[in-house]
Design an enzyme around this catalytic site. Sequence first.
Site, PDB file in Angstrom:
ATOM      1  CG  ASN A  59      -5.425   4.119   6.358  1.00 52.30           C
ATOM      2  OD1 ASN A  59      -6.295   4.269   7.205  1.00 52.30           O
ATOM      3  ND2 ASN A  59      -4.368   3.357   6.538  1.00 52.30           N
ATOM      4  CD  GLU A  60      -2.281   4.588  10.133  1.00 46.20           C
ATOM      5  OE1 GLU A  60      -1.366   3.971   9.574  1.00 46.20           O
ATOM      6  OE2 GLU A  60      -2.655   4.348  11.302  1.00 46.20           O
ATOM      7  CG  PHE A  79       0.073 -13.919  11.984  1.00 50.35           C
ATOM      8  CD1 PHE A  79      -0.648 -14.956  12.567  1.00 50.35           C
ATOM      9  CD2 PHE A  79       0.848 -14.190  10.874  1.00 50.35           C
ATOM     10  CE1 PHE A  79      -0.578 -16.243  12.064  1.00 50.35           C
ATOM     11  CE2 PHE A  79       0.927 -15.474  10.365  1.00 50.35           C
ATOM     12  CZ  PHE A  79       0.212 -16.517  10.961  1.00 50.35           C
ATOM     13  CD  GLU A  98      -6.596   2.237  11.513  1.00 46.14           C
ATOM     14  OE1 GLU A  98      -5.578   1.596  11.852  1.00 46.14           O
ATOM     15  OE2 GLU A  98      -6.751   2.699  10.380  1.00 46.14           O
ATOM     16  NE  ARG A 134      -0.471  -0.040   4.957  1.00 45.00           N
ATOM     17  CZ  ARG A 134      -1.087  -0.156   6.123  1.00 45.00           C
ATOM     18  NH1 ARG A 134      -2.390  -0.272   6.181  1.00 45.00           N
ATOM     19  NH2 ARG A 134      -0.386  -0.171   7.237  1.00 45.00           N
ATOM     20  CD  GLU A 179      -1.892  -4.443   8.549  1.00 40.90           C
ATOM     21  OE1 GLU A 179      -1.166  -3.676   9.205  1.00 40.90           O
ATOM     22  OE2 GLU A 179      -3.059  -4.169   8.222  1.00 40.90           O
TER      23      GLU A 179
HETATM   24  C1  GLA Z   1      -2.710   1.319  10.616  1.00 42.80           C
HETATM   25  C2  GLA Z   1      -3.493   1.238   9.350  1.00 42.80           C
HETATM   26  C3  GLA Z   1      -4.320   0.003   9.237  1.00 42.80           C
HETATM   27  C4  GLA Z   1      -3.569  -1.190   9.760  1.00 42.80           C
HETATM   28  C5  GLA Z   1      -3.187  -0.901  11.168  1.00 42.80           C
HETATM   29  C6  GLA Z   1      -2.600  -2.045  11.903  1.00 42.80           C
HETATM   30  O1  GLA Z   1      -3.287   2.033  11.596  1.00 42.80           O
HETATM   31  O2  GLA Z   1      -4.293   2.354   9.121  1.00 42.80           O
HETATM   32  O3  GLA Z   1      -4.646  -0.179   7.898  1.00 42.80           O
HETATM   33  O4  GLA Z   1      -2.458  -1.419   8.969  1.00 42.80           O
HETATM   34  O5  GLA Z   1      -2.270   0.144  11.155  1.00 42.80           O
HETATM   35  O6  GLA Z   1      -1.323  -2.338  11.508  1.00 42.80           O
END
Ligand code: GLA
Length: 664
Positions: free
Chosen positions: A150-151, A359, A309, A112, A357
Amino acid sequence: MTTHWPTSALGFGGDYNPEQWPPEVWEEDVRLMTEVGVNIVTIGVFSWGALEVADGVFEWTWLDRVIDLLHRNGISVDLATPTASPPLWLHAAHPEILPVQADMTRRRPGARDGWCANSATFRRYALRITKALAERYAAHPAVVLWHVSNEIGGGNGRCHCDESLAAFRVWLRERYGSLDNLNRAWGTAFWGLYLTDWDHVPAPRGGEAHNPALMLDYDRFCSDSLLDHYRAERDVIREFAPTTPITTNFMVGPHQDIVDYPRWAEHVDVVANDHYTIPSDPLSAQDIAFSADRVRGMTPGRGPWLLMEHSVSSHAWHTVNRAKAPRELVRDSLGHIARGADGALFFQWRASLRGAEQFLQGMVSHAGTDSKIGREVRELGAVLGRLAEVRGSTVEPARVALLFDDEAGWAFSRGLKPHKGIDYGDEPRTWHRALWTRNVLVDVVAPSADLTTYDLVIVPTLFLVDDESAARVADVAQRGGVVVVTWMSGIVDHENAVRPGGYPGAFRDLLGVRSEEFYPLQPDEHGRLDSGATFHSWSELMDATDAEVVARYAEGPLAGGPAVTRRAVGSGAAYYVSCALEPASLDEFVGQVLDDAGIEPSGGGAGLDVVRREKNGTTWIFALNHGEQERRVAATGVELVTGETIDHELVVPAREVRVVRESR
Ligand code: GLA
C-alpha cells in the site's frame, strides 16, 4: 504487461476492511454495496495480523467467507497483499525490519509501514504471506485485480539502517563500476572526502551538510529498493495468477514523490493512484486536475488509469480536517474520471469506529446511510453506472505539456541551496493553475516523455535535466512549438553537478540568455518588472545574449536588467522567465504565451472545467462547474447525468457536473 481492465463498467467501490466488523455487519455491507452500485472493493490491505496470526500460522476462514460473499453478490475483489503493515509478533521477533530514520532512531512498532525494503528478513516473511495468499485465491473468480502492499514508501521511503547502507554500496558499485568513477561523479575532492574503499561509502545520515550527489543517489537507490520489493511480491503473485492485472497504489500529486513514479509505471499492469484533497487548499479542484493530468501523463497510451483511493469527506491527517462541501464528493470523483480514470474508489467503505483513522469518513459514514455522504455516494454510484459507456475511452490529446520530474525535485530540495524555502511542486502547480483556469488541458509528463505532439511545453524549475531531455525540449521550438523555461531549470546535470558557463546551463543556447547570479527574495519581499508584473521568491542577474527582452526588472539591485525574454527559434519560440511571477502576472503572461503558440482555450474557463474523452469516434464532454454560478457551454447530444437532450447549449448548474455524449 497484462492490459485487460478489471471491471466491465467504470470501477466504483473502495477499501473494505471487514476484519474490523463482526460477520453480521458483512451481510449488511454487501447489501448496501449492491444498492449503491459498488462493483469492486479492495480487501486485505492491512490484514497481515488477521491472516497470519502467529509465525507461519494462517487463518483464512474470514477471508474465504468475505470473498465468497462478495462474489455471490457480483462484487469483484482487488486483493491486496497485507505487507504494508507487519504484525506485532513479527516486530517483536525481528525489530530489525523496522525502518531507521535519518537521525538513526529506529521506528517503534505500533503503526503501519514498519518495514525496510532492504531487510532480507522482512522480504522472506512478506513473500511467504504473499505466496500463501496467491496460492489460495489466485483462481477465485472474484479476484480481478491484485494490489501489492500500500502506497509503497509512504511511511518508510528512506531507511537508514545498516542493511540499507550495505545495499546502497552494492547499488553504487553496479552503477559506477569503480571508485574512481564514483569519486569523480560525486566530486569527493570537496572537503577531501575521497573514497578509497566501498565500505567507507556513507549514507546521508544525521543532519550534516551531505554531498548533494550522494543524497540524490540515495534517493534514487531508495526508490529502486522499494520498486524491487514491489516486483518481488508481484512476481510471486504472477506465478499463480498469470493473467490477472497486478498493481500498487501511487500517491501522485503536485508535490515531489517519495519514489520515482513515472519510472515505476511500466512495472504495473494498471496505473492506480490515491489522491486526497487538502482541506486548507482553496483550489482543490485544480489539485485534482494536476494529479490526474500527471497520472495520465505517466500511463502508457495516456490511459485509462484507476483512482484507487480518494476521500468521501473529511480526512484525518491534517491539522484542521474539514468535511467536504455538499456536491464536492460527486464533483471530485468525476473530476478524476473526466481526466482519464476508469474508476473512482474510496478509502474506505465503512468508517472505522476505532483505530488511528477513526475520524476519516467512509462511504458508510459514522452518521449512517441517511446522510449527505450516503446520498452523494448513492448518486455517484448511479451516475457512474450511466457513464459505463465511457470506459476504455481516452482523454482528448493535450496540446500543452508541463515537465515534472522526481529526480529534479529531489535534487532541487536537498542540500544547501540559494533558497531553502521553496517546494519543488510550487512552481509547476502555479503554471498548471494558470492553464487550468483558462481551461487548457495539460499533460504533466516526465522529461523523458515524447514531446513531439505538443505545441507548448512548460519547463518549470526543472533543476536537474540530462542532455537528451534538454535536446528534446529544444526540438519542440525548432519544429515550431513554443517552450517556456523558468528560473532554477537546467542548473545541474544527471550527476547533480552544476553546468558551467552561466545558468540555466542546459537551456542557455535554446533561450539565448546567460544568467550569472541568483537574487532570491526574502519571504515577505516582492519585486516589480517594467511591464507591471510582480514577482516573489526569485530573481536573477542575467544577459539576453541572443533573445528579445520582454520585461525588465524595474527596481532593486537588478533594475534595468532583463527578467523575461523570448527568442525566435526556427519557426517556434523559447521564453525564459527568470523570476517567480505572482499568480495574476503569471496568468497574464500565460495568455500571451498561449496566443504565441496558437492555442485557444477549448471552452469553459473561470470555474468551468471542460474535458473531452474519446473512443471509436464518439466524444463525451465532461463539464465540471466548480463555481457558485450556473455556467453554459456549447454542446449537442445526450446528457448522461440527467438523461436530457442537449441542443447546442449545455447548462451546468452551480457545483454540478454534466456529461454529454456528443451527436456527430
Ligand atoms: C492512504 C492510505 C489509506 C488511508 C488513507 C486515508 O491513502 O492508503 O490506508 O490511510 O490514506 O488517510
